[in-house]
Scaffold this motif. Structure first.
Motif, PDB file in Angstrom:
ATOM      1  N   ASN A 170     -11.668   4.066   0.830  1.00  0.00           N
ATOM      2  CA  ASN A 170     -10.952   4.862  -0.168  1.00  0.00           C
ATOM      3  C   ASN A 170      -9.562   4.307  -0.429  1.00  0.00           C
ATOM      4  N   LEU A 171      -8.893   3.861   0.624  1.00  0.00           N
ATOM      5  CA  LEU A 171      -7.550   3.296   0.471  1.00  0.00           C
ATOM      6  C   LEU A 171      -7.585   2.058  -0.408  1.00  0.00           C
ATOM      7  N   GLY A 191     -12.142   6.057   5.164  1.00  0.00           N
ATOM      8  CA  GLY A 191     -10.748   6.105   4.739  1.00  0.00           C
ATOM      9  C   GLY A 191     -10.235   4.755   4.290  1.00  0.00           C
ATOM     10  N   THR A 192     -10.663   3.678   4.961  1.00  0.00           N
ATOM     11  CA  THR A 192     -10.257   2.330   4.574  1.00  0.00           C
ATOM     12  C   THR A 192     -10.839   1.955   3.216  1.00  0.00           C
ATOM     13  N   VAL A 209       0.199   3.812  -3.207  1.00  0.00           N
ATOM     14  CA  VAL A 209      -0.574   5.049  -2.987  1.00  0.00           C
ATOM     15  C   VAL A 209      -0.084   5.738  -1.708  1.00  0.00           C
ATOM     16  N   VAL A 237      -2.469   8.566  -0.092  1.00  0.00           N
ATOM     17  CA  VAL A 237      -3.711   8.023   0.469  1.00  0.00           C
ATOM     18  C   VAL A 237      -3.403   7.202   1.714  1.00  0.00           C
ATOM     19  N   TYR A 238      -2.314   6.461   1.655  1.00  0.00           N
ATOM     20  CA  TYR A 238      -1.908   5.630   2.793  1.00  0.00           C
ATOM     21  C   TYR A 238      -1.598   6.500   4.015  1.00  0.00           C
ATOM     22  N   GLN A 239      -0.885   7.625   3.795  1.00  0.00           N
ATOM     23  CA  GLN A 239      -0.545   8.503   4.918  1.00  0.00           C
ATOM     24  C   GLN A 239      -1.782   9.153   5.513  1.00  0.00           C
ATOM     25  N   ARG A 240      -2.751   9.546   4.657  1.00  0.00           N
ATOM     26  CA  ARG A 240      -3.996  10.116   5.180  1.00  0.00           C
ATOM     27  C   ARG A 240      -4.754   9.092   6.009  1.00  0.00           C
ATOM     28  N   TRP A 241      -4.755   7.836   5.541  1.00  0.00           N
ATOM     29  CA  TRP A 241      -5.424   6.762   6.275  1.00  0.00           C
ATOM     30  C   TRP A 241      -4.761   6.549   7.634  1.00  0.00           C
ATOM     31  N   ALA A 284      -5.816   1.809  -4.058  1.00  0.00           N
ATOM     32  CA  ALA A 284      -4.756   0.819  -4.262  1.00  0.00           C
ATOM     33  C   ALA A 284      -5.064  -0.087  -5.451  1.00  0.00           C
ATOM     34  N   LEU A 307       0.803  -1.213   0.000  1.00  0.00           N
ATOM     35  CA  LEU A 307       0.000   0.000   0.000  1.00  0.00           C
ATOM     36  C   LEU A 307       0.842   1.272   0.000  1.00  0.00           C
TER      37      LEU A 307
END
Length: 439
Positions: free
Chosen positions: A251-252, A248-249, A219, A222-226, A256, A215
């Motif tokens: 969207n991640l 968030g999960t 991405v 996106v991973y850091q925002r999650w 991905a 992950l």
């Protein structure tokens, strides 16, 4: 020397702009604090901000509540008698408390011939009512005080997050990165970048799950925002934080799978990231708009702001593309979106903004609408997003980012029935958005 009587309120910024506008260093403050205000610590941060500006706290008066004029009178009238004649003027600041609070303040301080001081939201002005209410108030715009972003965040227990370096865009010279940004200046480049991103986003998404270990590489943003949403869940197990982790999960996972499909297809990535390019272009236009016609209600404009709570500065809570600080202490966020956007994400950011600023904080979405490209698929996608956001947020809160001199009316090809859509210039939309705050 003047005395300002302030009622402690949960809207901590409310009292400060009118006081700082007319106060001088060495003026004194009497805080009126209810039991709730004491328990919720509403006084300490505004007190610290005023003291940093050179005002002195004379005393803090505690009482059970502030909605009973008789209680206010019984508590404050003996104090008022001791200060009669000591100050050049006594100001009762009426932004705090309930509707009955000013009655009690006026009754208690009648022996001091007090003046009433009040700061409005819209327009961004303050009013001074003369002693005895013998004449209409003197109403004026803010021109003197320097209350700004750091102070407003501090009032509510927030600050700029660790590692964040926000830029005070205006009033300052235009930063070099904004001067050099091609998006919004080079027309063919701008349109081509949209075409590339549309093609990139249109690669069919596969259904194969992506390994967790991949992950961060696929991405990273996106991973850091999650990860930040998980940190917030550890900080407080609230319904909002649980909801943020859930969405968030989802969207991640979607991001991905999309990234894995693009890698497998061999599709060529765009020449530049369009999101940061749009943010710089919008910031440049806002800067130019203010340079040409400085708005009397705008104190400053900031870019790249990430906020966190003062007691956990490493845990960022929200990011803001463009923040306007108004002279009445209101924060106004312009969120730049170059593709699809969920109103839920906007609601979360606005909620955080109101926690960090006040319930008067406002947001608007800026979305590209380049009408010369109305026949392209990527324009049709942005057009659909614009209409959906206007329905959800209200048309005044969706600002089309336009090309200077472009046609203001456009139609989508092959639409049945055909329909004409109007798109006013970006600067006109910005003017209308802030018109209620203009003195």
């Amino acid at each position: 020397m003047n005395l300002f009587v302030l009622v402690s309120t949960g809207q901590r910024v409310a009292n400060l702009p009118p006081v700082l506008e007319i106060a001088q260093r060495g003026d004194q403050v009497l805080w009126v604090e209810s039991d709730d205000a004491y328990r919720l610590n509403w006084t300490s941060a505004p007190r610290a901000v005023l003291e940093a500006q050179g005002l002195q706290t004379w005393q803090v008066v505690r009482l059970a509540h502030v909605n009973d004029p008789s209680l206010l009178t019984a508590t404050l009238e003996p104090i008022a008698r001791t200060v009669t004649g000591r100050y050049a003027a006594v100001y009762l600041v009426t932004n705090g408390g309930t509707k009955h609070t000013p009655i009690g303040l006026l009754n208690a301080f009648h022996c001091c011939a007090p003046r009433l001081l009040y700061g409005d939201e819209r327009p961004a002005v303050y009013s001074v009512f003369p002693p005895g209410l013998a004449a209409p108030p003197a109403v004026a715009p803010y021109t003197r005080h320097r209350l700004d972003l750091a102070d407003i965040l501090r009032l509510n227990g927030y600050a700029v997050a660790t590692g964040c370096q926000p830029v005070r865009l205006w009033p300052n010279p235009l930063p070099a990165d904004l001067q050099q940004e091609q998006y919004g200046v080079d027309e063919p480049y701008t349109y081509q970048l949209h075409e590339q991103h549309y093609a990139w986003a249109s690669v069919p998404r596969g259904n194969q799950r992506v390994r967790f270990e991949d992950l961060a590489g696929l991405v990273p943003d996106v991973y850091q925002r999650w990860m930040r949403t998980l940190e917030q869940l550890g900080y407080a197990m609230t319904t909002q934080n649980v909801s943020n982790v859930y969405f968030g999960t989802l969207n991640l996972g979607e991001a991905a799978r999309q990234a894995a499909s693009r890698r497998a297809s061999g599709a060529t990535p765009p020449a530049a990231l369009i999101g940061p390019s749009l943010e710089r272009a919008v910031a440049r236009r806002v800067w130019g708009w203010l340079q040409a016609n400085p708005h009397p209600a705008v104190q400053s404009v900031w870019t790249g702001v990430t906020i966190a709570r003062e007691n956990s500065l490493h845990q960022s809570e929200a990011e803001y593309d463009l923040l306007l600080v108004l002279k009445n202490g209101v924060l106004f966020h312009l969120e730049c979106k170059s593709a699809n956007v969920e109103s839920r994400d906007l609601d979360v950011n606005t909620h955080r903004l109101r926690q960090a600023g006040s319930q008067l904080a406002r947001s608007a979405v800026v979305i590209p609408v380049f009408t010369r490209c109305a026949a392209t698929p990527w324009f049709a996608a942005l057009h659909a997003t614009r209409l959906r956001l206007e329905e959800q947020l209200g048309r005044p809160h969706v600002l089309p980012f336009t090309w200077p001199g472009q046609p203001e009316v456009y139609e989508l090809p092959n639409a049945d029935p055909s329909e004409a859509f109007r798109c006013q210039p970006f600067e006109d939309g910005l003017t209308a958005l802030l018109r209620p705050y203009r003195p």
